[in-house]
Design a protein around this motif. Structure first.
Motif, PDB file in Angstrom:
ATOM      1  N   HIS A  87     -10.635  -1.559  10.340  1.00  0.00           N
ATOM      2  CA  HIS A  87      -9.482  -1.409   9.439  1.00  0.00           C
ATOM      3  C   HIS A  87      -8.912   0.010   9.558  1.00  0.00           C
ATOM      4  O   HIS A  87      -7.716   0.201   9.759  1.00  0.00           O
ATOM      5  N   TRP A  91      -5.295   1.389  11.371  1.00  0.00           N
ATOM      6  CA  TRP A  91      -4.299   2.252  10.697  1.00  0.00           C
ATOM      7  C   TRP A  91      -4.124   3.562  11.471  1.00  0.00           C
ATOM      8  O   TRP A  91      -3.007   3.977  11.769  1.00  0.00           O
ATOM      9  N   PHE A 112      -3.124   5.237  -2.586  1.00  0.00           N
ATOM     10  CA  PHE A 112      -4.069   4.180  -2.189  1.00  0.00           C
ATOM     11  C   PHE A 112      -4.746   4.518  -0.870  1.00  0.00           C
ATOM     12  O   PHE A 112      -5.886   4.114  -0.609  1.00  0.00           O
ATOM     13  N   HIS A 160      -8.504   1.138  -4.391  1.00  0.00           N
ATOM     14  CA  HIS A 160      -7.647   1.112  -3.189  1.00  0.00           C
ATOM     15  C   HIS A 160      -6.778  -0.154  -3.204  1.00  0.00           C
ATOM     16  O   HIS A 160      -5.561  -0.088  -3.010  1.00  0.00           O
TER      17      HIS A 160
HETATM   18  C1  HEM Z   1      -9.205   5.790   5.471  1.00  0.00           C
HETATM   19  C2  HEM Z   1      -9.508   4.565   5.127  1.00  0.00           C
HETATM   20  C3  HEM Z   1      -8.485   3.487   4.836  1.00  0.00           C
HETATM   21  C4  HEM Z   1      -7.143   3.449   5.084  1.00  0.00           C
HETATM   22  C5  HEM Z   1      -6.278   4.511   5.714  1.00  0.00           C
HETATM   23  C6  HEM Z   1      -6.662   2.167   4.621  1.00  0.00           C
HETATM   24  C7  HEM Z   1      -5.346   1.732   4.728  1.00  0.00           C
HETATM   25  C8  HEM Z   1      -4.881   0.513   4.336  1.00  0.00           C
HETATM   26  C9  HEM Z   1      -3.527   0.037   4.529  1.00  0.00           C
HETATM   27  C10 HEM Z   1      -2.405   0.843   5.187  1.00  0.00           C
HETATM   28  C11 HEM Z   1      -3.457  -1.204   4.007  1.00  0.00           C
HETATM   29  C12 HEM Z   1      -2.221  -2.111   3.987  1.00  0.00           C
HETATM   30  C13 HEM Z   1      -1.366  -1.743   2.817  1.00  0.00           C
HETATM   31  C14 HEM Z   1      -0.055  -2.476   2.714  1.00  0.00           C
HETATM   32  O1  HEM Z   1       0.277  -3.255   3.601  1.00  0.00           O
HETATM   33  O2  HEM Z   1       0.658  -2.277   1.732  1.00  0.00           O
HETATM   34  C15 HEM Z   1      -4.763  -1.524   3.487  1.00  0.00           C
HETATM   35  C16 HEM Z   1      -5.079  -2.705   2.881  1.00  0.00           C
HETATM   36  C17 HEM Z   1      -6.338  -3.011   2.420  1.00  0.00           C
HETATM   37  N1  HEM Z   1      -7.491  -2.261   2.539  1.00  0.00           N
HETATM   38 FE1  HEM Z   1      -7.589  -0.408   3.298  1.00  0.00          FE
HETATM   39  N2  HEM Z   1      -7.717   1.459   4.102  1.00  0.00           N
HETATM   40  C18 HEM Z   1      -8.846   2.234   4.213  1.00  0.00           C
HETATM   41  C19 HEM Z   1     -10.118   1.879   3.851  1.00  0.00           C
HETATM   42  C20 HEM Z   1     -10.458   0.678   3.302  1.00  0.00           C
HETATM   43  C21 HEM Z   1     -11.805   0.274   2.991  1.00  0.00           C
HETATM   44  C22 HEM Z   1     -13.045   1.129   3.284  1.00  0.00           C
HETATM   45  C23 HEM Z   1     -11.741  -0.974   2.443  1.00  0.00           C
HETATM   46  C24 HEM Z   1     -12.823  -1.876   1.944  1.00  0.00           C
HETATM   47  C25 HEM Z   1     -14.101  -1.650   2.012  1.00  0.00           C
HETATM   48  C26 HEM Z   1     -10.341  -1.364   2.412  1.00  0.00           C
HETATM   49  C27 HEM Z   1      -9.847  -2.559   1.936  1.00  0.00           C
HETATM   50  C28 HEM Z   1      -8.531  -2.951   1.979  1.00  0.00           C
HETATM   51  C29 HEM Z   1      -8.038  -4.205   1.452  1.00  0.00           C
HETATM   52  C30 HEM Z   1      -8.871  -5.266   0.738  1.00  0.00           C
HETATM   53  C31 HEM Z   1      -6.668  -4.249   1.731  1.00  0.00           C
HETATM   54  C32 HEM Z   1      -5.699  -5.353   1.339  1.00  0.00           C
HETATM   55  C33 HEM Z   1      -5.712  -6.453   2.348  1.00  0.00           C
HETATM   56  C34 HEM Z   1      -4.714  -7.536   1.985  1.00  0.00           C
HETATM   57  O3  HEM Z   1      -3.715  -7.265   1.319  1.00  0.00           O
HETATM   58  O4  HEM Z   1      -4.938  -8.678   2.404  1.00  0.00           O
HETATM   59  N3  HEM Z   1      -9.608  -0.335   2.957  1.00  0.00           N
HETATM   60  N4  HEM Z   1      -5.615  -0.471   3.692  1.00  0.00           N
END
Ligand code: HEM
Length: 205
Positions: A87, A91, A112, A160
């Motif tokens: 993930h 990004w 977030f 987040h």
């Molecule tokens: C530096 C670490 C991380 C970054 C930069 C990041 C970035 C992002 C981004 C850009 C999105 C999409 C947002 C959007 O489209 O509006 C996202 C969605 C998400 N992230 Fe992360 N994330 C990080 C770490 C994590 C971790 C460690 C977890 C879980 C253990 C996580 C769980 C999720 C979930 C559940 C979503 C939503 C997925 C969905 O909408 O179906 N993220 N994240």
């Protein structure tokens, strides 16, 4: 059944299945018109699912009287880290194209992203010290203390998710409820184990 070697292989394959499915879709060019967004969401979803599953192992093995479940905790925890790494890499590499200025701007601009980073950073030492060698090196007590970071990761992952969704809060609320129940179970068990027994003065605790 849980003690059989085959059970471990079955859980391993189950945890691996989502990434194989993603690879198959990528291979057949079937990742929607916005593949980067698709992969980011897909891997984020699996990272939080695996994280919640890891948190659920201890309560489940106690409630269901299935001590053998403990054998899978490390594996599922490592898969949580694996999906979180995919993930993060999506990004960092595909979305931001390793552009450090753009990445720092994102950290400053979108809270977030900071919560995601906090989740990921807290998961890192857990994955690195998950081996028997590290348990020996740190000593059981210190290792356990360090591994309480998973509680922080669970909460930060939910924050987040809450912060990134714009309108439909159902899924973050579902994960938030699960994490709350699992942490409340632990807090309850801790309290039962540490409450003063009858006749004991509270000052002695
Ligand atoms: C530096 C670490 C991380 C970054 C930069 C990041 C970035 C992002 C981004 C850009 C999105 C999409 C947002 C959007 O489209 O509006 C996202 C969605 C998400 N992230 Fe992360 N994330 C990080 C770490 C994590 C971790 C460690 C977890 C879980 C253990 C996580 C769980 C999720 C979930 C559940 C979503 C939503 C997925 C969905 O909408 O179906 N993220 N994240």
């Amino acid at each position: 059944m849980l003690r059989r070697h085959g059970a471990k292989i079955a859980v391993f394959l189950l945890c691996l299945a989502p990434v194989l499915w993603l690879a198959r879709r990528a291979w057949s060019g079937n990742l929607t018109p916005n593949p980067i967004e698709y992969i980011t969401h897909y891997t984020g979803d699996w990272a939080i699912r695996m994280l919640v599953a890891t948190l659920a192992i201890t309560p489940l093995r106690k409630v269901l009287h299935l001590p053998g479940l403990i054998r899978f905790r490390r594996m599922i925890g490592l898969f949580a880290f694996f999906y979180a790494s995919l993930h993060f890499a999506t990004w960092f590499g595909l979305d931001k194209f390793f552009d450090l200025r753009e990445i720092l701007r994102d950290f400053a601009k979108r809270r977030f992203i900071l919560a995601g980073l906090a989740t990921f950073v807290a998961m890192l030492p857990l994955a690195l010290t998950s081996t028997k060698g590290w348990i020996r090196r740190l000593g059981g007590r210190r290792w356990q203390m360090l591994h309480r970071l998973i509680y922080f990761s669970g909460i930060a992952a939910v924050v987040h998710y809450f912060w990134l969704v714009k309108s439909d809060l159902r899924l973050p609320a579902l994960y938030g409820s699960l994490v709350t129940i699992l942490l409340a179970y632990r807090a309850g068990s801790w309290w039962v184990a540490h409450r003063p027994s009858r006749g004991e003065s509270p000052q002695r605790i």
